[in-house]
Scaffold this active site. Structure first.
Site, PDB file in Angstrom:
ATOM      1  N   ASP A   1      23.885  89.992 -85.594  1.00 55.40           N
ATOM      2  CA  ASP A   1      22.483  90.166 -85.946  1.00 55.40           C
ATOM      3  C   ASP A   1      21.712  90.389 -84.637  1.00 55.40           C
ATOM      4  O   ASP A   1      22.271  90.310 -83.540  1.00 55.40           O
ATOM      5  CB  ASP A   1      21.951  88.955 -86.736  1.00 55.40           C
ATOM      6  CG  ASP A   1      20.707  89.329 -87.546  1.00 55.40           C
ATOM      7  OD1 ASP A   1      20.078  90.374 -87.253  1.00 55.40           O
ATOM      8  OD2 ASP A   1      20.347  88.580 -88.474  1.00 55.40           O
TER       9      ASP A   1
HETATM   10  C1  NOJ Z   1      17.351  90.595 -88.156  1.00 53.43           C
HETATM   11  C2  NOJ Z   1      17.719  90.269 -89.579  1.00 53.43           C
HETATM   12  O1  NOJ Z   1      18.179  88.941 -89.655  1.00 53.43           O
HETATM   13  C3  NOJ Z   1      18.761  91.188 -90.179  1.00 53.43           C
HETATM   14  O2  NOJ Z   1      18.861  90.918 -91.538  1.00 53.43           O
HETATM   15  C4  NOJ Z   1      18.430  92.621 -89.916  1.00 53.43           C
HETATM   16  O3  NOJ Z   1      19.395  93.457 -90.510  1.00 53.43           O
HETATM   17  C5  NOJ Z   1      18.342  92.841 -88.427  1.00 53.43           C
HETATM   18  N1  NOJ Z   1      17.282  91.999 -87.872  1.00 53.43           N
HETATM   19  C6  NOJ Z   1      18.086  94.293 -88.060  1.00 53.43           C
HETATM   20  O4  NOJ Z   1      16.807  94.660 -88.296  1.00 53.43           O
END
Ligand code: NOJ
Length: 758
Positions: A284
């Site tokens: 993430d």
């Molecule tokens: C953080 C989020 O937790 C995740 O779900 C997302 O896909 C990513 N950012 C990318 O934007």
């Protein structure tokens, strides 16, 4: 017989397996050849995923990306879309780098790309897997036409605490239903062949257990017993992987004290060795860097740990880009660790067909034809209305007559911005149909008078936070009393009040946890004033989580949960209000009576002191000030018609350990409208080597019945459905007594019993 079987096996081996081997073999030869030409820096470059665009979900922004692309230091980018923008970066990768390796283009296509569908919690509430898959298919078609080849979806985290804002992004509290939704989403995105131009890679997230963040506070610690993990949380991830999901995203939380991103047990032993996952793992947003704050080591150490744990691609943080070479020199990692990760990413590119056509047939024309097409919007309307849940409908107040005089009240009634919900990244709220517009479209003869009635919220600090991140909430500066009076005046001159209330879209989703689950601000006061007029009130809710609606349930005659219904939300709400569509959704998270009950879920344990409803029974597992049960149970939702259930007819009271039995019920539409019903089957294992939940969903069917029509439904039960992970984490069915329940929600059920024999 045996000879025939052998012959059959030989023929199938001779035909199918070599074809598969040669396909994979070709890919392996191609990638081995390519990797033999790659420098160490270029290999590490493939592991780097910067963000190029405006969407920031963490403190760091990617910089100097174009230069890095040209030097071969980027494997993919996210937050870039449109054919022109994608073409520009892809041209850089394939024309200006030494080895011409194309880029991946990822994005958060969560509930639709530009045609926005209901938030995931709403999609799941349809209990219609065709609808869920269809939404993902359309999302993939639009996203791929816009240059994307990878979505960070589905989010399959089981979530049972409505304080957690990201409960809106998942399928709810149940692992069985969640697994079906996960499978449908992956199928919808990927189709049956990733190399097709309209397929995009799915990314199962957030691996794992992110939905169990303590106290519902986002990014918080998770601590869970192995049996709970295996029996209640892991199934949807596994289902998505079994459905062929090409990628997995690590979660921000820790598991057994080790952050998911540096967790070798999770990413290698469980995911790859036990589950056989063959795709690649992405972190993430800056998740590697964040393990420094978790207290795992410095950036070089945590990057090495992550790579060794099984992470292949580093989102935004550049821990890999900046430290992995040093770790290799210092022998903290091996060349093989880097090669494995690089190979997995190149394999994904190969499977997407990017080495054949890095542009995957994108063109402005294709994008214009596909995106927000009338057909896609029509699908969104159909899917949106099937996701909405009728929570209450006293004296059949709904549906409304199309020539009624309506007082349309509330800050979400004439609102487009909030309709598309959080994580509608590429969605354009200006394309959304408001409830006001929807009513005009569906009931042009109705007279509609509108008043805002109150603001969504009054808390100025919260308002500031929400607007700083795109909330766009325009606050009415009139005193609350004046706004309420205006609404009451209008209400007095109408036959019925439709109050559209709830949350602003930014109040759920990422980094949007709440400690209260009531309607915010002065919305309750507004409702009270409206009710005092004596006119019937229909409450239409928009929100991204279960709310605590005890007061509303006690006072308001009709309540429709519409979630954030997407681009076509207003039309979908109106279709339901006027009876053009008979509501059929059922909630997939228990709605609490009060926030203090959270986390609350139907498939809980019995405890040694279960409460049976006698408040004078002091020493029971209960609260002094609220019942144990939810206001609306899992699986609950009403229809404009009524369904009756016959008793369960079970084919045998005993189930052999290699056999099956059948439970039959007849469901009848005993009202006077055609309608759909979600028939649900639950099972309870009465005695186990570990304690077992009071009920677990084990089957469901969504059926359509004409008024007066009946249908017999058969549920087949095999020992396989009775299996669970025991204390040794073996997946077993234990002989003994079981209860079986079939009904219209997890509370209102018919009951039968059977015994599993040794
Ligand atoms: C953080 C989020 O937790 C995740 O779900 C997302 O896909 C990513 N950012 C990318 O934007």
């Amino acid at each position: 017989m045996l000879r025939k079987l052998l012959l059959f096996l030989m023929i199938s081996l001779a035909t199918s397996v070599p074809a598969q081997i040669s396909k994979d073999g070709k890919m392996n030869v191609f990638i081995t050849n390519l990797m033999s030409k790659m420098t160490l820096e270029e290999k590490i470059g493939q592991l780097n995923l910067p963000s190029v665009g405006f969407d920031v979900t963490g403190p760091i922004l990617s910089r100097g990306v174009e230069d890095k692309i040209k030097r071969g230091f980027v494997g993919g980018v996210f937050n870039t879309y449109t054919p022109a923008a994608v073409r520009k970066l892809q041209e850089m990768a394939v024309n200006q780098t030494r080895l011409k390796i194309p880029l991946l283009f990822g994005y958060d296509v969560i509930h639709g790309h530009k045609t926005i569908f209901p938030i995931a919690l709403g999609l799941a509430s349809s209990w219609d897997m065709n609808a869920v898959e269809r939404s993902a298919r359309i999302a993939a078609r639009e996203a791929s036409a816009d240059g994307l080849n990878w979505t960070f979806s589905p989010m399959v985290d089981i979530a049972r605490d409505a304080r957690w804002g990201r409960i809106s992004e998942g399928a709810g509290e149940d692992p069985y239903l969640g697994s079906y939704v996960a499978t449908a989403m992956v199928r919808g995105y990927q189709g049956n062949d990733l190399s097709k131009n309209d397929a995009i890679m799915a990314c199962v997230k957030h691996f794992a257990l992110y939905g169990a963040a303590e106290a519902g506070r986002d990014y918080n610690t998770v601590d869970m017993s192995p049996v709970k993990m295996y029996n209640e949380y892991l199934a949807p991830y596994k289902a998505a992987i079994d459905a062929g999901a090409a990628t997995v995203m690590t979660s921000f939380n820790e598991i057994n004290g080790v952050p998911a991103t540096t967790n070798k047990w999770l990413l290698t032993d469980l995911l790859r060795k036990q589950w056989g996952f063959k795709g690649f793992v992405v972190t993430d947003y800056t998740a590697i860097n964040e393990t420094v704050a978790h207290g795992v080591g410095n950036l070089q150490e945590v990057s090495a740990l992550s790579l060794k744990a099984g992470v292949d691609m580093d989102m935004v943080g550049e821990g890999f880009l900046n430290t992995v070479k040093r770790s290799l020199e210092e022998k903290k990692i091996t060349q093989l660790d880097i090669d494995l990760a690089c190979r997995r990413i190149l394999e994904a590119k190969y499977k997407l067909g990017l080495f054949d056509d890095p542009y995957r047939g994108i063109s402005e024309e294709r994008a214009a034809n596909e995106i927000l097409s009338p057909a896609n919007r029509q699908a969104a309307r159909e899917i949106s209305r099937s996701s909405m849940v009728l929570l209450k409908n006293n004296a059949q107040l709904l549906p409304l007559n199309k020539s009624v005089r309506i007082a349309l009240i509330g800050p979400l009634a004439n609102n487009q911005r909030d309709m598309i919900g959080s994580w509608s990244a590429a969605g354009d709220w200006k394309k959304a149909v408001s409830v006001m517009q929807g009513i005009k479209n569906v009931a042009p003869n109705a007279s509609v008078r509108y008043a805002k009635g109150c603001n969504i919220l009054d808390d100025s600090s919260l308002l500031k936070q929400l607007n700083a991140f795109g909330g766009g909430i325009i606050q009415d500066t009139r005193p609350a009393a004046q706004m309420i009076n205006e609404a009451v005046e209008i209400a007095r001159q109408s036959d019925v009040i439709v109050a559209v209330l709830g949350e602003s879209s930014g109040m759920s989703g990422e980094a949007a946890s709440r400690s209260e689950l009531n309607l915010p601000g002065s919305q309750r006061q507004l409702l009270e004033a409206l009710l005092q007029t004596g006119k019937p009130v229909v409450l239409v809710l928009m929100n991204g989580r279960p709310l605590a609606l005890q007061w509303e349930n006690d006072h308001v005659p009709a309540i429709l949960e519409s979630w954030f219904g997407g681009t076509e939300a207003g039309n979908a709400v109106a279709d339901i209000l006027f009876g053009d569509y008979n509501p059929s959704g059922k909630i997939t998270n228990s709605f609490p009576r009060s926030v203090g009950q959270e986390p609350i879920y139907y498939n809980h344990k019995n405890t040694g002191r279960p409460y049976a409803g006698n408040v004078m029974d002091k020493y029971k597992s209960r609260y002094l000030d609220v019942e144990n049960d939810p206001l609306y149970p899992f699986g609950y939702g009403l229809s404009y018609t009524r369904f009756s259930y016959s008793d369960i007819n079970i084919s045998s009271n005993t189930l052999q350990n290699n056999g099956s039995i059948t439970a039959t019920v007849t469901v009848s539409n005993v009202g006077n409208r055609d309608g759909e019903e979600v028939v649900q089957m639950y099972i309870r294992d009465m005695v186990g080597s570990i304690t077992r939940p009071v009920k677990e969903l084990k089957g469901f069917r969504k059926i359509f019945l004409k008024a007066g029509e009946s249908q017999q439904l058969r549920f087949v039960i095999t020992p396989n459905q009775l299996r669970f992970y025991n204390a040794d984490l073996n997946f077993v069915a234990e002989p003994g007594d079981f209860r079986l329940y079939i009904g219209s929600n997890s509370r209102d059920v018919k009951e039968a019993g059977f015994t599993l024999l040794k």
